[in-house]
Design an enzyme around this catalytic site. Structure first.
Site, PDB file in Angstrom:
ATOM      1  N   HIS A   1       0.765  -1.287  -0.267  1.00 27.38           N
ATOM      2  CA  HIS A   1       0.064  -0.026   0.000  1.00 27.38           C
ATOM      3  C   HIS A   1       0.970   1.298  -0.057  1.00 27.38           C
ATOM      4  CE1 HIS A   1       0.889  -0.616   4.407  1.00 27.38           C
ATOM      5  NE2 HIS A   1       0.798   0.689   4.461  1.00 27.38           N
TER       6      HIS A   1
ATOM      7  N   ASP B   1       0.879   4.996   1.927  1.00 32.79           N
ATOM      8  CA  ASP B   1      -0.107   5.657   2.887  1.00 32.79           C
ATOM      9  C   ASP B   1      -0.883   6.956   2.571  1.00 32.79           C
ATOM     10  OD1 ASP B   1       1.195   4.051   5.268  1.00 32.79           O
ATOM     11  OD2 ASP B   1       3.017   5.445   5.039  1.00 32.79           O
TER      12      ASP B   1
ATOM     13  N   HIS C   1       4.748  -0.047   0.336  1.00 28.99           N
ATOM     14  CA  HIS C   1       5.446  -0.734   1.377  1.00 28.99           C
ATOM     15  C   HIS C   1       4.448  -1.712   2.061  1.00 28.99           C
ATOM     16  CE1 HIS C   1       3.475   2.599   3.372  1.00 28.99           C
ATOM     17  NE2 HIS C   1       3.455   1.942   4.535  1.00 28.99           N
TER      18      HIS C   1
ATOM     19  N   ARG D   1       5.667   6.540  14.010  1.00 30.95           N
ATOM     20  CA  ARG D   1       5.863   7.098  12.625  1.00 30.95           C
ATOM     21  C   ARG D   1       5.147   8.281  12.242  1.00 30.95           C
ATOM     22  NH1 ARG D   1       1.723   4.783   7.744  1.00 30.95           N
ATOM     23  NH2 ARG D   1       0.732   6.925   8.580  1.00 30.95           N
TER      24      ARG D   1
HETATM   25  C1  SIN Z   1       3.219   1.403   7.767  1.00 30.68           C
HETATM   26  O1  SIN Z   1       2.341   0.613   7.000  1.00 30.68           O
HETATM   27  O2  SIN Z   1       3.248   2.570   7.842  1.00 30.68           O
HETATM   28  C2  SIN Z   1       3.743   0.686   8.895  1.00 30.68           C
HETATM   29  C3  SIN Z   1       5.030  -0.054   8.372  1.00 30.68           C
HETATM   30  C4  SIN Z   1       5.709  -0.891   9.238  1.00 30.68           C
HETATM   31  O3  SIN Z   1       5.406  -0.901  10.478  1.00 30.68           O
HETATM   32  O4  SIN Z   1       6.628  -1.381   9.007  1.00 30.68           O
END
Ligand code: SIN
Length: 307
Positions: A133, A135, A283, A298
């Site tokens: 996906h 973000d 990612h 994050r």
């Molecule tokens: C996310 O999808 O932003 C999280 C990525 C992660 O936890 O590695």
């Protein structure tokens, strides 16, 4: 995210048939190789992902270093730093500010430090980010990047993967490139995040988060490179196509992120930091560590409308 917007049956009907040579250009053709004076770059693949050394992210980031960090991210699409032991929420915010303003995720728990989301996963709170996906693609101006810090990592597993979606575009057949040129797709959070909510909760959030549209192929805001911009959980429909045709096309396009040569995989350690260009890559957070615990923090960086 509990389910994919693209039906798994249609994905299975379309096995990956591309094999052989890949076109793996790191930057737009003709772009000069960058020179770095304030950091060192250790590539993890020829075109996506580089470890940056020689930088202490707990120290103030001057304009010279900021310029090189922006250049390194543009060139490598996701960059990694290790052993940032003195890195806290203020440094995290200062690092994100090299690119822009923090943007809260409307579905994450409320942050202790405004702008910094804490993602704590274990046997009781299973992660849902194990789907390719981008973000916030369900927003009119999707996040232009994210900065992720590992606070607690499992003894094994819990890696994250990123896929280069400019390279994914480059490797489409000429026929497919012609087919998707000028198309627009709808992106929506309801089929995924909404599956955890009541109708009332969805209706409440809907007012501020309507379904949005983006080109299927966007121009990267900085590099101008063409990027394949559809993703499995959030892209729900290609505008102007029948449901069947849209599903068929989307099910093929979303598979491109799964091609291993387009990807880089990072093994986290406590105090590792990753920054990714959220328009250039998708990612996938690997969920293989339960019941061990994994805690990340994050910050998403506010973006611009895509064209
Ligand atoms: C996310 O999808 O932003 C999280 C990525 C992660 O936890 O590695």
């Amino acid at each position: 995210m509990a389910m994919s917007a693209v039906s798994p049956a249609s994905i299975l009907d379309k096995p990956l048939i591309h094999f052989g040579r890949r076109v793996l250009d790191r930057t737009a053709p003709g772009a000069p190789d960058a020179e770095y004076r304030f950091l060192d770059v250790l590539p993890l693949t020829p075109h996506i992902g580089a470890e940056i050394t020689g930088v202490d992210l707990s120290k103030p980031i001057g304009e010279d270093l900021a310029g090189e960090l922006r250049q390194a991210l543009l060139e490598w699409k996701v960059v990694f730093f290790r052993d940032q032991h003195d890195f806290g929420p203020d440094h995290h915010l200062a690092l994100a500010a090299v690119w822009g303003e923090p943007e809260a995720n409307p579905f994450f728990p409320k942050a202790e430090t405004p702008g910094v989301s804490r993602l704590a996963k274990d046997a009781m709170a299973i992660g849902n980010e194990n789907i390719w996906h981008s973000d916030h693609s369900f927003m009119a101006a999707p996040a232009l990047g994210s900065v992720l810090r590992a606070v607690e990592v499992p003894p094994a597993g819990g890696d994250t993967m990123w896929a280069d979606m400019a390279v994914a575009y480059d490797n489409l057949s000429d026929e497919m490139k012609a087919r998707i040129e000028g198309l627009t797709a709808e992106h929506d959070w309801v089929p995924t995040w909404g599956s955890f909510m009541t109708e009332e909760q969805i209706a409440g959030l809907r007012k501020n988060l309507p379904a949005v549209q983006h080109p299927v192929v966007v121009r990267h805001p900085q590099s101008g490179r063409k990027v394949l911009y559809v993703n499995e959980p959030f892209t729900t429909q290609i505008v102007g196509l029948s449901d069947a045709e849209s599903q068929e096309l989307l099910s093929e396009l979303v598979l491109q992120a799964r091609i291993p040569e387009f990807q880089v995989r990072f093994r986290w350690q406590p105090d590792s930091v990753a920054i990714w260009d959220n328009i250039a890559v998708q990612h996938y957070a690997i969920n293989d560590y339960y019941p061990q615990r994994r805690v990340m923090e994050r910050i998403a960086i506010a973006g611009v409308p895509l064209s």
